[in-house]
Enzyme design. Structure first.
Site, mmCIF file in Angstrom:
data_model
loop_
_atom_site.group_PDB
_atom_site.id
_atom_site.type_symbol
_atom_site.label_atom_id
_atom_site.label_comp_id
_atom_site.label_asym_id
_atom_site.label_seq_id
_atom_site.Cartn_x
_atom_site.Cartn_y
_atom_site.Cartn_z
ATOM 1 N N GLU A 390 26.095 68.950 -62.150
ATOM 2 C CA GLU A 390 26.687 68.141 -61.084
ATOM 3 C C GLU A 390 25.640 67.351 -60.298
ATOM 4 O OE1 GLU A 390 29.667 67.570 -61.211
ATOM 5 O OE2 GLU A 390 30.399 69.260 -62.392
ATOM 6 N N HIS A 393 25.025 64.153 -62.107
ATOM 7 C CA HIS A 393 26.003 63.146 -61.675
ATOM 8 C C HIS A 393 25.607 62.563 -60.324
ATOM 9 C CE1 HIS A 393 29.005 63.635 -64.745
ATOM 10 N NE2 HIS A 393 29.269 64.892 -64.461
#
Length: 599
Positions: A390, A393
Site C-alpha cells: 500500500e 501505491h
C-alpha cells in the site's frame, strides 16, 4: 467470552490517519460542500462556447481543474470517514451527498465531450498556436477526441451522466452488505478461546498451523455467504447489467472493450494474460502437489492453501517492526524515495488496525493533500507485505501529484499495481538476503510462492471469471447463484488440478470478492505483478540508472499511455514475455523449495 473489536472511538489516535489534514471538522467539510454546489451553474455558462475560441477552451479546462481539486478533497474526506466505521450513518449520508453532487456536476458538463469532438481538426490546431497555455491540455483533449465513435449527443450524454448514481448501486449494496451487515460465527482458536470470525482475522485463521481452526474458519465464513448467495448473485448480475448498458449505449462491442478503452490498454493484453497463465498451469499444479507433500496430508483441501508449509518458523510482526523492516528493505530505491516513505510513517498517512464497522482489506487513496492508507494490520508477515504494497501505491500517488499538473496527476489503473508489487518483490529479496537459516529461508520462499499463487494465478482466475460472467450476460444468460457457483467451481478445478479437493464451500467464494465490482480491474494485479518482478530485478541489479527510470515512471501520472509509461521504467507489457518470465521465476522457486526441504 468472545473477544470483540474496539469501537472507532476507542482507537488510539496515533493509529489512525490524519483525516483533519483534509478538513478540521465536519462543519468545515459541509461549508465547502455548500460552496461546491455553485460549480453546476458556473459550468453551464461554458455551454455552447468551447469551440468559439482558444481562450474560452483554456478557461474551461482551467476551471475544471479547480473543481477537480475541491471535489477530490470532499470525496476523500467523506469516503475515508465512511470507511472508518461503515455503520456510522452520518458519514454514509455525507458520502451519499457528495456522490450525488459529483454526478450532478458531471451532468452539468455533459456538453463538453460533444463540443470538443465537434471542433474541426484545423481549428483545433489553430487554437494550440493562438493560446500556448492550451497545449498543457493537448494530450487530454486528444484522448477525448479519439472517443468520437463512442460519444453521443449532448442530451444522451447528460442522460448517461445522470444514470451514473444508479449505476453505482450494486457496488454500494455489496459494500454495505459485506462490510456492515454480514455477521460471521464464532469459532474456537488455537488456545481454545471463542473468537468472532471477521474479514480481518479470516486469513490469519487460514494461516493457522491447527487444521481444525482453518477448517472451522473456512466453513464458518462461507456458511454465511451460502445463506446470502441468491441476493449476492442478484447484486453481481446488476453490476454486469449496468456495465452492459453503458457499453451498448457507447457502441462498444463488449464490456471488456469499453473498460479497457478508458485506459488505452489493448484487449489483447487481457486475453494474452489468461492464455499465458493457462500455458503455465502445470507449474501451479506442481506447487499444489508439493504443498500436499510438505503438509503430509492424505487429502489437501482449499483451507490448506494458506498455512505455511514450514512449521518451525513462527513469525509475529508488530506494526512498528513492520515499518522498520519495510524502510530498510526499500533502500535500493534511494533516499528520495525513503524520505517520502518516512514522511508517511511519521505523519499519520495510515489507519492501522481493524475496528468495529471498519472497511475490510487494505487500500491507498491518493488524495492531493497526501495519500491515505487503510490497513487492518494483524501482526503477520502478510500484513508486513501489505504495508509495503500500500505504501507503494501511496508513493506513486504522491510523486505523480507532486510532479504532474492536475489534469495528468492520476495514474491509470493498468499501472496502478506495479509500484505496490515492486515494493513487495524488493522486500522479499531483502528478507531472503538476511537469513542464513534453512527453515526460515524455506518459510520465506513459501511466502513468495504464495504471492505468485495469490497474485498472478488467483487474480488471473478472478479475471477469467469476470470475463466469463460478462460474456454469459452478453449472450443473454442470467447470472444466477447456481450458474456462478458452477462456473467458479470449474475454474478452481482447472487452476488447482487433481491434487486438491475442491470443497463445495469454495464454489461461493465469488460472493465475497469486492473486485468483481471494479469493472475489469483485477487482471491488472497479475499484469502488474509480472511487470513488478521484472522491474525489481532491474532495480536491484541496474543501480542508479534503473532507479532514476523507475522514479520517472512513478512521477509520470497519466502523461502517456500505460504501455509507454512502463517502457520508461524498463518493461514492455505489450508482450506476454513479462508474464512468462515471472512464471519462470515461480517455477525456479518451487525447485529451490524442493531442494531445501529434500530429505
Amino acid at each position: 467470552m468472545a473477544k470483540e473489536l474496539k469501537k472507532r472511538s476507542e482507537v488510539n489516535e496515533k493509529d489512525t490517519w490524519a483525516i483533519t489534514d483534509l478538513y478540521a471538522t465536519d462543519d468545515a467539510w459541509r461549508a465547502e460542500f455548500e460552496e461546491a454546489k455553485k460549480f453546476k451553474e458556473e459550468l453551464k455558462k461554458f455551454k455552447g462556447t468551447l469551440g468559439s475560441s482558444a481562450e474560452t477552451l483554456y478557461a474551461y479546462y482551467s476551471y475544471v481543474d479547480q473543481i477537480s481539486l475541491v471535489l477530490d478533497n470532499l470525496v476523500s474526506y467523506a469516503a475515508r470517514r465512511r470507511d472508518e466505521d461503515t455503520k456510522n450513518s452520518t458519514y454514509q449520508a455525507m458520502y451519499g451527498s457528495i456522490l450525488s453532487l459529483y454526478v450532478e456536476i458531471e451532468g452539468a458538463s455533459a456538453f463538453e465531450l460533444p463540443e470538443v469532438i465537434a471542433i474541426p481538426d484545423e481549428v483545433m490546431e489553430q487554437f494550440y498556436k493562438e493560446k500556448e497555455e492550451l497545449n498543457l491540455y493537448k494530450l487530454h483533449i486528444t484522448r477525448k477526441r479519439s472517443k468520437k465513435a463512442h460519444t453521443l449527443s449532448e442530451a444522451e450524454e447528460k442522460l448517461l451522466a445522470a444514470a451514473g448514481e444508479v449505476a453505482g448501486t450494486p457496488t454500494n449494496v455489496f459494500g454495505m452488505l459485506n462490510n456492515a451487515d454480514l455477521v460471521f460465527p464464532e469459532i474456537t482458536d488455537e488456545e481454545g478461546n471463542k473468537v468472532r470470525l471477521t474479514h480481518g482475522n479470516f486469513i490469519p485463521f487460514m494461516e493457522s498451523a491447527d487444521r481444525e481452526v482453518r477448517k472451522a474458519a473456512f466453513k464458518g465464513l462461507y456458511s454465511v455467504y451460502e445463506q446470502f448467495k441468491n441476493t449476492l448473485a442478484s447484486v453481481l448480475n446488476g453490476q454486469v447489467k449496468q456495465l452492459m448498458f453503458f457499453a451498448n449505449a457507447r457502441n462498444y462491442n463488449s464490456t471488456l472493450e469499453a473498460a479497457l478503452d478508458k485506459t488505452e490498454v489493448p484487449v489483447a493484453v487481457y486475453k494474452n494474460l489468461i492464455e499465458a497463465v493457462h500455458a503455465n498451469l502445470p507449474s501451479l499444479h506442481r506447487y499444489v502437489e508439493l504443498r500436499k507433500k510438505l503438509l503430509g496430508v492424505d487429502e489437501l483441501h482449499m483451507y490448506d492453501l494458506y498455512t505455511p508449509v514450514v512449521k518451525d518458523v513462527d513469525v509475529k510482526i508488530p506494526f512498528e517492526k513492520a515499518k522498520e523492516t519495510v524502510y530498510e528493505a526499500l533502500a535500493p530505491l534511494g533516499e528520495e524515495y525513503r524520505s517520502i516513505l518516512k514522511q508517511g510513517f511519521e505523519n499519520r498517512w495510515i489507519d492501522v488496525y481493524e475496528n468495529e464497522g471498519k472497511r475490510s482489506g487494505a487500500y491507498s487513496s491518493g488524495s492531493k493533500v497526501h495519500p491515505f492508507v487503510l490497513l487492518n494490520h494483524a501482526d503477520t508477515l502478510d500484513s508486513e507485505f501489505t504495508l509495503a504494497h500500500e505504501m507503494g501505491h501511496a508513493l506513486h500517488s504522491y510523486l505523480s501529484n507532486q510532479t504532474q499538473p492536475t489534469v495528468y496527476s492520476e495514474y491509470t489503473i493498468f499501472v496502478a499495481e506495479v509500484a505496490s508489487t515492486c515494493n513487495e518483490a524488493i522486500l522479499m529479496k531483502y528478507l531472503l538476503s538476511k537469513t542464513t537459516d534453512k527453515m526460515e529461508k524455506a518459510y520465506l520462499i513459501n511466502h513468495f510462492l504464495e504471492k505468485f499463487r495469490g497474485t498472478l494465478f488467483r487474480q488471473t482466475m478472478f479475471a477469467e471469471f469476470e470475463l466469463k460472467i460478462n460474456e454469459l450476460a452478453e449472450s443473454g444468460e442470467s447470472l444466477t447463484a447456481e450458474t456462478l457457483c458452477a462456473l467458479y467451481h470449474d475454474l478452481n478445478v482447472q487452476y488447482f488440478g487433481n491434487d486438491i479437493v475442491i470443497d463445495k464451500e469454495i464454489d461461493v467464494e465469488w460472493a465475497r470478492i469486492p473486485h468483481f465490482y471494479y469493472n475489469f480491474y483485477v487482471f491488472q494485479y497479475a499484469t502488474g505483478y509480472s511487470a513488478a518482478i521484472a522491474l525489481s530485478e532491474r532495480i536491484l541489479n541496474g543501480g542508479e540508472e534503473a532507479v532514476k527510470d523507475y522514479l520517472k515512471f512513478l512521477s509520470s501520472g497519466s502523461s502517456q499511455d500505460p504501455i509507454s509509461l512502463l517502457k520508461i521504467a524498463g518493461v514492455d507489457m505489450s508482450s506476454p514475455e513479462p508474464v512468462n518470465a515471472a512464471l519462470r521465476v515461480f517455477d525456479s522457486l518451487i525447485q529451490e523449495m524442493e531442494e531445501l526441504l529434500a530429505e
